[in-house]
Design a protein around this motif. Sequence first.
Motif, PDB file in Angstrom:
ATOM      1  N   VAL A 122      25.315  78.897  18.847  1.00 55.93           N
ATOM      2  CA  VAL A 122      24.803  80.218  19.260  1.00 55.93           C
ATOM      3  C   VAL A 122      25.875  81.289  19.053  1.00 55.93           C
ATOM      4  O   VAL A 122      25.594  82.378  18.528  1.00 55.93           O
ATOM      5  CB  VAL A 122      24.331  80.192  20.739  1.00 55.93           C
ATOM      6  N   ASP A 171      19.802  88.412  22.646  1.00 51.55           N
ATOM      7  CA  ASP A 171      19.119  87.278  21.999  1.00 51.55           C
ATOM      8  C   ASP A 171      19.939  86.000  22.142  1.00 51.55           C
ATOM      9  O   ASP A 171      19.382  84.925  22.401  1.00 51.55           O
ATOM     10  CB  ASP A 171      18.870  87.584  20.524  1.00 51.55           C
ATOM     11  N   ARG A 198      18.903  82.500  24.183  1.00 55.52           N
ATOM     12  CA  ARG A 198      18.910  81.149  23.598  1.00 55.52           C
ATOM     13  C   ARG A 198      19.645  80.166  24.513  1.00 55.52           C
ATOM     14  O   ARG A 198      19.195  79.028  24.706  1.00 55.52           O
ATOM     15  CB  ARG A 198      19.556  81.167  22.211  1.00 55.52           C
ATOM     16  N   ASP A 241      17.489  79.516  27.635  1.00 53.06           N
ATOM     17  CA  ASP A 241      16.406  78.575  27.320  1.00 53.06           C
ATOM     18  C   ASP A 241      16.922  77.142  27.269  1.00 53.06           C
ATOM     19  O   ASP A 241      16.253  76.210  27.750  1.00 53.06           O
ATOM     20  CB  ASP A 241      15.767  78.938  25.975  1.00 53.06           C
TER      21      ASP A 241
END
Length: 238
Positions: free
Chosen positions: A87, A225, A229, A232
Motif C-alpha cells: 500500500v 485511499d 485500503r 479494509d
Amino acid sequence: MDNTSGVGVLDKAALVLSALESGPATLAGLVGATGLARPTAHRLAVALEHHRMVARDMQGRFILGPRLAELAAAAGEDRLLATAGPVLTHLRDVTGESAQLYRRQGDMRICVAAAERLSGLRDTVPVGSTLPMKAGSAAQVLMAWEEPERLHRGLQGARFTATALSGVRRRGWAQSIGEREPGVASVSAPVRGPSNRVVAAVSVSGPIERLTRHPGRMHAQAVIDAAARLTDALRRSN
C-alpha cells in the motif's frame, strides 16, 4: 472447565472485565454479576480504571476502558504491517513522494513502515524513528479522534490547536507545512481498526517546494485511499 488460574487477583479482575462486557454497571451491579465482596469489587474496578482498562460513563457507571481497544488494535498490528508494504509503495508511486505509516505509543509516534522516494530531494523517516505527538500531520490524525481528556492533555505544547483538529475530523485528513521540520510538508489520513478506532496514520511527506503550501490539494485523496485500503485489510482480518 475451571476458569481460575490460581492467581486470585487476576481471576477477580477478569471477572470484573467480563461483567462489563455486557454493558455499563454500577458498583452494585458489579457485585451482583461477579459475586465479589463490595469492597473487593470497588478496589479492583478503581485499580483497572487507573490503568484505563475500566472507565466511567456520564452517569458514573463502570464501563470497559479505552486501553482494551488499544491492546486489541495492537493485536492486529501484524495484519497492518503485512498489508502496509504494498500500500505504501503504491502511494509513493502515485504521489512521487515518500510514504510512511505511524502508530501512537504514549506521547510519541513511531514510524512502523515506509516507502522512500527513489531519487531526488526527499523527506526520509527511517522505520523505527520516534517522533513527537506535538507536530506534524500524522500527529494531528493520531490525536484528533482521542477521548476528550487525552485530547486536551495532548494539545498542551502542541504546534496545532483544537480548532485545527476539529477541521481534521471534518475533512478526514490533515496537512502540515513546516510544522515538524522547516521546509517539509506532509498529508496524513487515519487507519481504523474493526471497532472504528484510529489505530495508525498514513502519510506522504516531502519538501514544500514540491508539495506546495497546500499539500492536501495535491495528495489528500491518494492518502485517504491508502488509509482506506489498510482499514479494509484490518476489518477483513477480524
